[in-house]
Design a protein around this motif. Structure first.
Motif: not given
Length: 298
Positions: A62-72, A136-145
């Motif tokens: 969940g944390k990575i979603k917020t961080q990636l949104r800020k970057i992109i 973009v973000i959800k697929p990255i989360q899926d790989i982490l999951r």
């Protein structure tokens, strides 16, 4: 060079530069995304080099979603989106000039403005919040999951992320691949849709298939550019892979030449052209522009 030719060249330049200007900044964003993801490693709990399947690690998804949104969705990125969207106005202006150069009494009605607004809304949705999150973000989360729940190794995790996020020998990174398709299709399909509606209004039945060819150009586009002029009555035939008697490969699942969008038919072909990321023009032209030999052959 005629005035009409100059307008067509200017239109081609707008279509190409709008895409190129947008995507040139994307690789740098991808590098920042990868650096952020790799930075997660220090926060992940591991055992013998494998990522633990525990609550602490799952919370990082969940944390990575917020961080990636800020970057992109940074100010720089959103500025590029805004600059890209403005090119739709330039396309409209040049389309109007093109048709006025061939049909003096042509006047764009309110329907054309509505088409532009809908095309812009669709592009904005795809390039910002919902589109970026979903593609973009959800697929990255899926790989982490998957690596957390499956106890993947840190080495495997980093390798998967590098190949997915950044440009490698395997292909473009996710953000570049996704955004390149969106910015190419959005403005080119808008341009072709505009032309299709005008041609319907004017009763024009001939189209000129034109544009540059590159190493990755689809076989369909190569032969259509060579053919150049196509009449509405030929749409069904060329979509079956028969271009002036030349048979090209057809994909069994769609019944269309390889690369064309599923569902492309004689009605929407002037809009979809050669498929996703096709930048070719399918330009309506009056009968007088078409060589008389082609006109009389039908």
């Amino acid at each position: 060079m005629t005035e009409t030719d100059k307008i067509v060249n200017a239109l081609t330049d707008v279509l190409e530069s709008s895409v190129n200007d947008f995507i040139k900044a994307v690789p740098g964003i991808q590098d920042k995304i990868f650096a952020e993801v790799v930075g997660l490693i220090k926060d992940l709990e591991v055992s013998n080099g494998r990522i633990k399947n525990n609550i602490a690690n799952i919370r990082t998804i969940g944390k990575i979603k917020t961080q990636l949104r800020k970057i992109i969705l940074s100010k720089e990125y959103l500025k590029n989106v805004s600059k890209y969207i403005k090119q739709f106005d330039n396309v409209s202006t040049l389309q109007n000039k093109y048709f006025n150069s061939l049909q003096a009494e042509f006047s764009a009605g309110k329907v054309y403005e509505e088409i532009k607004l809908q095309s812009i809304d669709s592009a904005l949705e795809s390039l910002t919040e919902s589109g970026i999150t979903e593609n973009v973000i959800k697929p990255i989360q899926d790989i982490l999951r998957q690596n957390i729940t499956g106890g993947g190794t840190i080495t495997k995790f980093v390798g998967q992320m590098r190949e997915f996020i950044t440009n490698t020998d395997a292909g473009d990174g996710r953000l570049l691949k996704y955004s390149k398709q969106i910015v190419t299709d959005s403005i080119n399909q808008y341009n072709r849709q505009y032309g299709q509606i005008v041609s319907d209004d004017l009763g024009w039945n001939w189209f000129e298939y034109s544009g540059s060819l590159i190493k990755t150009s689809r076989e369909f586009c190569v032969h259509m550019v060579k053919k150049r002029y196509v009449h509405r009555s030929e749409f069904t035939t060329v979509l079956k892979g028969d271009i002036d008697g030349k048979k090209i490969a057809v994909y069994d699942k769609t019944g269309l030449p390889y690369g064309l969008i599923a569902g492309t038919d004689q009605y929407n072909f002037p809009v979809y052209a050669g498929g996703y990321r096709c930048g070719h023009l399918v330009r309506p032209v009056p009968d007088v522009v078409v060589p008389i030999g082609l006109r009389t052959a039908l």
